[in-house]
Design an enzyme around this catalytic site. Structure first.
Site, PDB file in Angstrom:
ATOM      1  N   GLU A  11       7.393   2.809  -4.472  1.00  0.00           N
ATOM      2  CA  GLU A  11       7.693   2.480  -2.998  1.00  0.00           C
ATOM      3  C   GLU A  11       8.499   1.412  -2.952  1.00  0.00           C
ATOM      4  O   GLU A  11       9.317   1.000  -1.877  1.00  0.00           O
ATOM      5  CB  GLU A  11       6.604   2.318  -2.171  1.00  0.00           C
ATOM      6  CG  GLU A  11       5.719   3.682  -1.866  1.00  0.00           C
ATOM      7  CD  GLU A  11       4.923   4.070  -3.127  1.00  0.00           C
ATOM      8  OE1 GLU A  11       4.643   3.346  -3.986  1.00  0.00           O
ATOM      9  OE2 GLU A  11       4.218   5.155  -3.050  1.00  0.00           O
ATOM     10  N   HIS A  35       4.603  -2.475  -2.984  1.00  0.00           N
ATOM     11  CA  HIS A  35       4.549  -2.472  -1.745  1.00  0.00           C
ATOM     12  C   HIS A  35       3.231  -2.863  -0.831  1.00  0.00           C
ATOM     13  O   HIS A  35       2.139  -3.280  -1.590  1.00  0.00           O
ATOM     14  CB  HIS A  35       4.753  -1.117  -1.292  1.00  0.00           C
ATOM     15  CG  HIS A  35       3.622  -0.187  -1.749  1.00  0.00           C
ATOM     16  ND1 HIS A  35       2.349  -0.269  -1.351  1.00  0.00           N
ATOM     17  CD2 HIS A  35       3.441   0.602  -3.296  1.00  0.00           C
ATOM     18  CE1 HIS A  35       1.313   0.560  -1.821  1.00  0.00           C
ATOM     19  NE2 HIS A  35       2.199   1.093  -3.064  1.00  0.00           N
ATOM     20  N   HIS A  48       0.958   1.047   2.325  1.00  0.00           N
ATOM     21  CA  HIS A  48      -0.407   1.986   2.051  1.00  0.00           C
ATOM     22  C   HIS A  48      -1.181   1.152   1.016  1.00  0.00           C
ATOM     23  O   HIS A  48      -0.523   0.401   0.266  1.00  0.00           O
ATOM     24  CB  HIS A  48      -0.098   3.531   1.843  1.00  0.00           C
ATOM     25  CG  HIS A  48       0.400   3.367   0.499  1.00  0.00           C
ATOM     26  ND1 HIS A  48       1.757   3.289   0.051  1.00  0.00           N
ATOM     27  CD2 HIS A  48      -0.023   4.000  -0.944  1.00  0.00           C
ATOM     28  CE1 HIS A  48       1.925   3.362  -1.175  1.00  0.00           C
ATOM     29  NE2 HIS A  48       0.835   4.060  -1.835  1.00  0.00           N
TER      30      HIS A  48
END
Ligand code: ZN
Length: 275
Positions: free
Chosen positions: A10, A105, A116
């Protein structure tokens, strides 16, 4: 000098939304794999130039078969595929001098590109009372083996999250988050240069970065998105289910037990349907 790279997707250069990270999404996923391999290679090249002798790369996204093995720098060994007991940090042990988390991330619930924590079932993850994302959870694991996490790459917001946990960590910022699925991305060449420069800086400053020390036994709590997930996770013997907050907690003797129990709970919880 032996270096461990955990490479997620990500936070990779040029990646902004799920079309780049979902194997079912077609052309952008194939591009995302190339971007991921290029980011890893930039770090590997810089590490070798600096004097690192041995590098292990753990593909750390989804099915963990994303990096293009045939295009990865030949000086590195690749850990690919799943399942792995300790997932994103499988293979990390006391033989390593340093770890870097590439393409990472921000945690669930806060802004940042594709933020997340582990999977869609986790609302919040706590270790010894502190909320952590994947970066923090994996850095705590590295602490078991006294391995300092000296660099993170990703967007400008994971740089903040990582720096809060590990002051002085080198941060290769390859994109500025505009929203959870939009970013202002550095051009390829500039992203590569940023990764290489920060890799060398991280290795040069390695002595100033302490491994993350965490008191044991570890108190781990997982706040799930809904009760059905928490009910399934609470099947794990020795866990405690706090129904008011959808939270299942457990005590782990060490970081290996912490990681394995978390994974077992996530596997169980992902069997719950929303309706
Ligand atoms: Zn990922």
């Amino acid at each position: 000098m032996k270096l461990f790279l955990s490479v997620d997707m990500e936070g990779i250069s040029g990646i902004v939304d799920t079309s780049y990270i979902n194997p079912d999404s077609g052309v952008n996923y194939q591009r995302g794999r190339q971007f991921m391999t290029q980011d890893a290679n930039a770090v590997i090249e810089a590490a070798l130039e600096w004097g690192v002798k041995e590098i292990v790369v753990a593909d750390s996204h989804n099915t963990m078969n994303n990096i293009l093995w045939e295009s990865l720098h030949p000086a590195a060994r690749l850990i690919a595929g799943t399942p792995r007991d300790c997932s994103m940090v499988q293979g990390l042990d006391e033989s390593f001098d340093a770890a870097m988390f590439i393409g990472y991330h921000t945690r669930q619930g806060i802004p940042g590109v594709l933020s997340h924590t582990m999977s869609g079932v986790i609302h919040n993850l706590y270790v010894n009372g502190r909320v952590v994302g994947e970066f923090g959870f994996n850095a705590i694991y590295a602490g078991l083996y006294q391995v300092p996490v000296c660099m993170v790459s990703g967007d400008n917001l994971i740089a903040v999250e990582a720096s809060e946990l590990i002051p002085g960590i080198s941060t290769a910022i390859v994109k500025q988050a505009v929203s959870r699925t939009a970013a202002l991305c550095l051009p390829r060449e500039e992203a590569t240069a940023e990764l290489k420069q920060k890799t060398k800086a991280a290795l040069s400053q390695l002595k100033t970065i302490a491994p993350l020390q965490t008191a044991t036994p570890l108190e781990v709590a997982i706040e799930f998105s809904h009760a059905g997930q928490a009910e399934l996770a609470a099947i794990v013997p020795g866990s405690h289910y706090e129904t008011k907050s959808n939270t299942v907690s457990f005590r782990a003797a060490d970081q290996v037990e912490m990681y394995k129990t978390m994974r077992a709970m996530l596997n169980l919880a992902s069997g719950a349907e929303f309706f």
